[in-house]
Enzyme design. Sequence first.
Site, PDB file in Angstrom:
ATOM      1  N   ARG A  49       0.925  -1.196   0.249  1.00 23.11           N
ATOM      2  CA  ARG A  49      -0.041   0.021  -0.037  1.00 23.11           C
ATOM      3  C   ARG A  49       0.826   1.089  -0.037  1.00 23.11           C
ATOM      4  NH1 ARG A  49      -5.109  -1.308   1.107  1.00 23.11           N
ATOM      5  NH2 ARG A  49      -5.473  -3.300   2.022  1.00 23.11           N
ATOM      6  N   ALA A  50       0.406   2.242  -0.176  1.00 18.82           N
ATOM      7  CA  ALA A  50       0.977   3.574  -0.269  1.00 18.82           C
ATOM      8  C   ALA A  50       1.655   3.786   1.092  1.00 18.82           C
ATOM      9  CB  ALA A  50       0.128   4.812  -0.481  1.00 18.82           C
ATOM     10  N   THR A  66       4.159   6.863   1.749  1.00 22.28           N
ATOM     11  CA  THR A  66       4.136   8.355   1.456  1.00 22.28           C
ATOM     12  C   THR A  66       3.487   8.833   0.452  1.00 22.28           C
ATOM     13  OG1 THR A  66       6.497   8.193   0.577  1.00 22.28           O
ATOM     14  CG2 THR A  66       6.526   8.478   3.003  1.00 22.28           C
ATOM     15  N   SER A  67       2.968   7.896  -0.444  1.00 24.72           N
ATOM     16  CA  SER A  67       2.378   8.571  -1.800  1.00 24.72           C
ATOM     17  C   SER A  67       1.035   8.499  -1.581  1.00 24.72           C
ATOM     18  CB  SER A  67       2.977   7.383  -2.860  1.00 24.72           C
ATOM     19  OG  SER A  67       2.249   6.205  -2.911  1.00 24.72           O
ATOM     20  N   ASP A 105      16.136   6.697   2.734  1.00 22.91           N
ATOM     21  CA  ASP A 105      15.975   5.801   1.745  1.00 22.91           C
ATOM     22  C   ASP A 105      17.345   5.463   0.822  1.00 22.91           C
ATOM     23  OD1 ASP A 105      14.351   4.120  -0.046  1.00 22.91           O
ATOM     24  OD2 ASP A 105      13.382   6.128  -1.003  1.00 22.91           O
ATOM     25  N   THR A 158      -0.308   0.428  -5.804  1.00 25.00           N
ATOM     26  CA  THR A 158      -1.015  -0.396  -6.667  1.00 25.00           C
ATOM     27  C   THR A 158      -2.019  -1.212  -5.841  1.00 25.00           C
ATOM     28  OG1 THR A 158       0.884  -0.602  -7.982  1.00 25.00           O
ATOM     29  CG2 THR A 158      -0.525  -2.410  -7.973  1.00 25.00           C
ATOM     30  N   LYS A 194      12.645  10.357  -7.310  1.00 25.64           N
ATOM     31  CA  LYS A 194      13.883   9.993  -6.240  1.00 25.64           C
ATOM     32  C   LYS A 194      15.080  10.112  -6.853  1.00 25.64           C
ATOM     33  CE  LYS A 194      11.252   6.764  -3.388  1.00 25.64           C
ATOM     34  NZ  LYS A 194      11.197   5.113  -2.852  1.00 25.64           N
ATOM     35  N   SER A 237      15.347  -3.997   0.459  1.00 26.47           N
ATOM     36  CA  SER A 237      13.934  -4.134   0.569  1.00 26.47           C
ATOM     37  C   SER A 237      13.219  -4.500  -0.707  1.00 26.47           C
ATOM     38  CB  SER A 237      13.375  -2.748   0.842  1.00 26.47           C
ATOM     39  OG  SER A 237      11.997  -2.541   0.873  1.00 26.47           O
TER      40      SER A 237
END
Lengths: 522, 522
Positions: A212-213, A215-216, A273, A220, A305, A281
């Site tokens: 799931r999102a 930070t966005s 990140d 999908t 990014k 990850s």
Amino acid sequence: MHHAPPATDGAATLALRRVAIDTHHENVAYLHRDCALYRAEGFQALSKIEVRANGKRILAVLHVSSDPRIVQCDELGLSQDAFDRLGLAKGHPVTVSQAEPPESIPALFRKIEGERLTQADFTAIVRDIADHRYSKIELTAFVVACNRAELDREEVYFLTEAMVAAGRRLDWQAPLVVDKHCIGGLPGNRTSMLVVPIVAAAGLVFPKTSSRAITSPAGTADTMEVMARVELPVEELTAIVRRHKACLAWGGTADLSPADDVLISVERPLSIDSPGQMVASILSKKIAAGATHLVLDIPIGPTAKVRSMPEAQRLRRLFEYVAQRLHLTLDVVITDGRQPIGQGVGPVLEARDVMRVLENDPLAPMDLRQKSLRLAGRLIENNPDVRGGDGFAIARDILDSGRALAQMNAMIEAQGSRHFDHHHPPLGQLHFEVLAPAHGVVTGIDNLQIARIARLAGAPKVQGAGVDLFHKLGDTVAAGEPLYRVYADHTADLAFARQATLRSTAYSLGTPEQLPHVFVEF
Amino acid sequence: MHHAPPATDGAATLALRRVAIDTHHENVAYLHRDCALYRAEGFQALSKIEVRANGKRILAVLHVSSDPRIVQCDELGLSQDAFDRLGLAKGHPVTVSQAEPPESIPALFRKIEGERLTQADFTAIVRDIADHRYSKIELTAFVVACNRAELDREEVYFLTEAMVAAGRRLDWQAPLVVDKHCIGGLPGNRTSMLVVPIVAAAGLVFPKTSSRAITSPAGTADTMEVMARVELPVEELTAIVRRHKACLAWGGTADLSPADDVLISVERPLSIDSPGQMVASILSKKIAAGATHLVLDIPIGPTAKVRSMPEAQRLRRLFEYVAQRLHLTLDVVITDGRQPIGQGVGPVLEARDVMRVLENDPLAPMDLRQKSLRLAGRLIENNPDVRGGDGFAIARDILDSGRALAQMNAMIEAQGSRHFDHHHPPLGQLHFEVLAPAHGVVTGIDNLQIARIARLAGAPKVQGAGVDLFHKLGDTVAAGEPLYRVYADHTADLAFARQATLRSTAYSLGTPEQLPHVFVEF
């Protein structure tokens, strides 16, 4: 230096009690201040204790109560999640002891001091993390000590391999299992929802699990959830893939790389990140999901990014090194990340765009269609019967013929349809438009600001909230013409989003010469 | 990206309730799941919330309950410490909102990325830390990102200055206020308890505040507490120093460099003790305590904190740089750290040694006496009327004449005597001796192992527990002769300490040539 005298260890038993307190992901145990065990062991509040019963055990932080309505002297209380995790009935006898520090702590200390760790070190650390044996302090120390260039590429491989080993690994009993991933950062970039049906319709096995999102404004899984169930038990997911070759499911139910989820809980609040952690990850999740062939999308652009080609190439080489050590066939594609992909940003709006592409609707966003066809083509060429360069045309035929739509509809039915009608999408009831302040050419769209506006408007929690873009880079707009429309369900959300647009619309207008250069093929 | 809609902010009030749960230093707030505010604000369990009333505010982690016996729908519950910290009556109306992230978070993120920070950055970060606005995750990230060589010496100065500014700063209205500190690591090293009475008897102002043991078997505050009250309110401490020129008190009541205490709560479990953090911690406490002249003891030895002369010199230069920026006159003394100082290790045993030295008892440990005289002499020479080189003789005269003992007794009376009789010290009721396995010369005593044995025996919590050393480096011992005696109060503690001695006695025996070299004057 605190210790549990061995004499009492394992001797004292308490009756299990469920305390109706939700402590989210943190296990909390409650002991009464006058509990004989608490006094004998010299526990302190916030000590980490181990609770054992029936061969099961969990670790919990200790809170001490003097209220018998919360916990009595002969009881051990557990917060809701912790109680459920232990999975025993109320009143069941449990034994309690001071938790031993995790075995991998000496290796953690060496990493904090800047030393290089061995494969065995990473295996031990990641196992302890996946077992929730690390405190928030230890977890954060590991993440920060591995940040930036602190891990060399072999250490990144060790970390990735350890993350795979700490969870479940799906086995599809097929020689060729494809997958697709984007490192993120582009609003609206829902190519997976097109690449999966196209490539599955071409005959390849494509068990797509998504997050799931974080930070966005939409992941999908959030977008697929507008149209179908996505939280599928592993058995159901397996059956769907066996029948339909593919799925579009949330990955959270499958226990794939569980250490990743724990690490993210610390990385996210710190906005960490780093390349090593990103590679570990992403690749650990994909290997655990059973992929043998992966296409990876790295968008570059001034607000993506990755912001330069050298940076993208360095990241590509790190992904390729680790993938090769893990025997994963990897195809890295560096793409145009100058602006959002498609028209809508937010779960419902993005689902609408996806369905328009699948139905060959004239309103379908061409950039989303083109990018998806190219990525799908790359994956299709993994089929040994397909000639290099033919993938794109095969993908386009599958899409244009309606076979991708049929594949998608079959998957939606199999997962459990939510009867989404993209001709009448359930958008937020409130909306406002942001207008061009002057005549000009669109020379920039800030991905981060568009994402921020969509999130403030309520996405992804409010599915119908988000931003619908009417113009993209290179378009000429007249003064007063709408640039985009913001949808929300709640007045406060709308106000927050509006304030954000007043600080910055995310759009730059100028002359055609000011358009940023494209460095990439697509 | 979560946010509190401004419309409800400050509007909803709840009734304050004390929840009888001890969560140690962590503030926990409890809301009922059906509380209208909880639902409206979209809080999540473990969110950080801000509780305000009467111009006061605290931050707390949120736990959500569905049990009205813990908290009702119109109430806000606070854990014991948090309730006390807010200092309001039960039922007092409070307002609750989502806590804003601390202002200094962008600076923290820049440090995580390896950037150099400005003085303003450190000021903002340390203020947020002292105000308990950082989560454990953020705190740990700061500590690890500042570990090793990550801070340059000017940044260490910025950090130290910021730590001073975040707390109270004592002002003794005197041009010359002396202090003394050891970086630690040597068991039994209680020179402060001799240096303070000697130097105060020489007429200098010496308001000594000390910490309790963190990882050692006794701190100066723990040892002084055997003989006198040490937890003195600042007003009382000030009055004692005005009357007697000196005190030997616990520093915790004075709010000196409060950020240091918060940082230590993270540094300790991670065993982090980097030069920059050590310098900032020590010097901020001393400046805040009002010192103008400091003598700093850096012991070196194979099992001390500092193990080589080059390392000691690097550390000395960092201390001197920061002290000079802070206008503190600093005298660094590098001392012999090859073995424990004195005979006893543990609060009662160390208090006994101190009193023996003060009383010029023939049983007094000579090394403790000599080292204390030298350090006292260095401080006495800060008096402009004393000639360089005369300090030691003045200190010796004060000690031999009984004036240091009289000064100590006056301080003990003023602080509140506990009537300690060092001729009959209240030692642990249980004990055992560790014998020399062979004839030989003592060639090594492991400081870390002696400290470990004393702590396992119960020190410093059990005041009479510890280790009494019968032989020191260079002594010749016969096979079967006792090397040291271990005291404890509890059978389990004794057993743990005995196990540790079986793994290693901490003593090495050999020939005189094997004695480690002394690099230092004393």
